[in-house]
Design a protein around this motif. Structure first.
Motif, PDB file in Angstrom:
ATOM      1  N   PRO A   4       0.819  -1.220  -0.249  1.00  0.00           N
ATOM      2  CA  PRO A   4      -0.056  -0.025  -0.011  1.00  0.00           C
ATOM      3  C   PRO A   4       0.832   1.309  -0.207  1.00  0.00           C
ATOM      4  N   GLY A   5       0.506   2.188  -0.752  1.00  0.00           N
ATOM      5  CA  GLY A   5       1.356   3.345  -0.824  1.00  0.00           C
ATOM      6  C   GLY A   5       2.553   3.354  -1.666  1.00  0.00           C
ATOM      7  N   TYR A   6       2.409   2.278  -2.444  1.00  0.00           N
ATOM      8  CA  TYR A   6       3.886   2.180  -3.347  1.00  0.00           C
ATOM      9  C   TYR A   6       4.209   3.334  -4.271  1.00  0.00           C
ATOM     10  N   ARG A   7       4.937   3.884  -4.508  1.00  0.00           N
ATOM     11  CA  ARG A   7       5.435   4.702  -5.479  1.00  0.00           C
ATOM     12  C   ARG A   7       6.762   4.489  -6.210  1.00  0.00           C
ATOM     13  N   PRO A   8       6.733   4.730  -7.481  1.00  0.00           N
ATOM     14  CA  PRO A   8       7.851   3.990  -8.250  1.00  0.00           C
ATOM     15  C   PRO A   8       9.241   4.956  -8.137  1.00  0.00           C
ATOM     16  N   ALA A   9       9.321   6.221  -7.434  1.00  0.00           N
ATOM     17  CA  ALA A   9      10.440   6.916  -7.324  1.00  0.00           C
ATOM     18  C   ALA A   9      11.632   6.072  -6.756  1.00  0.00           C
ATOM     19  N   ALA A  21      12.394   3.096  -7.151  1.00  0.00           N
ATOM     20  CA  ALA A  21      12.535   1.963  -8.533  1.00  0.00           C
ATOM     21  C   ALA A  21      13.460   2.965  -9.511  1.00  0.00           C
ATOM     22  N   ALA A  22      13.062   4.196  -9.826  1.00  0.00           N
ATOM     23  CA  ALA A  22      13.444   5.032 -10.782  1.00  0.00           C
ATOM     24  C   ALA A  22      14.908   5.472 -10.239  1.00  0.00           C
ATOM     25  N   ALA A  23      15.135   5.799  -8.808  1.00  0.00           N
ATOM     26  CA  ALA A  23      16.410   6.281  -8.503  1.00  0.00           C
ATOM     27  C   ALA A  23      17.449   4.949  -8.514  1.00  0.00           C
ATOM     28  N   GLU A  24      16.866   3.607  -8.392  1.00  0.00           N
ATOM     29  CA  GLU A  24      17.650   2.607  -8.603  1.00  0.00           C
ATOM     30  C   GLU A  24      18.181   2.524 -10.019  1.00  0.00           C
ATOM     31  N   MET A  25      17.203   2.693 -10.951  1.00  0.00           N
ATOM     32  CA  MET A  25      17.648   2.689 -12.263  1.00  0.00           C
ATOM     33  C   MET A  25      18.637   3.600 -12.950  1.00  0.00           C
TER      34      MET A  25
END
Length: 127
Positions: A97-102, A104-108
């Motif tokens: 709940p509350g997941y945001r892709p930021a 994952a984007a930083a890891e990328m």
């Protein structure tokens, strides 16, 4: 975390085996906490192509989804569907709940920087 079994099923001709499968399938996944989230509903293709229909069954977690898929009850009726309907079926883990892709984007970005490039997608290489 919720898990989902998603089926992309291609169009088929009506068959009594499929009707029998539909009559019996709910009883196979309910003991594992499964429930239909999408079944036989209208869908619209917004990008790409998608021939066929979509089925989504939600489970409490990946373990429950796998336990259902491997269960004797489901294995006994699966051929009623698979003999008559082509398709792809996947199981996916949901997000918290509350997941945001930021994150994952930083890891990328970090991975691309470590690689010394902006990383080219496989689709761009084929173009």
């Amino acid at each position: 975390m919720t898990a989902y079994v998603i089926g992309h099923l291609r169009p088929t001709y009506p068959h009594t085996d499929i009707a029998d499968y539909m009559d019996r399938v709910v009883a196979t996944f309910e003991p594992y906490g499964g429930e239909f989230l999408v079944h036989g509903t209208r869908h619209e293709v917004l990008e790409g192509t998608w021939e066929g229909g979509v089925v989504v069954v939600g489970f409490p977690d990946l373990e429950a989804a796998h336990a259902w898929w491997d269960s004797p009850g489901y294995r006994a009726i699966a051929p009623l569907r698979s003999r008559h309907i082509d398709g792809d079926i996947v199981v996916v883990d949901g997000v918290a709940p509350g997941y945001r892709p930021a994150a994952a984007a930083a890891e990328m970005r970090e991975a691309a920087a470590a690689d010394g490039s902006r990383a080219v997608s496989p689709a761009a290489v084929d173009a």
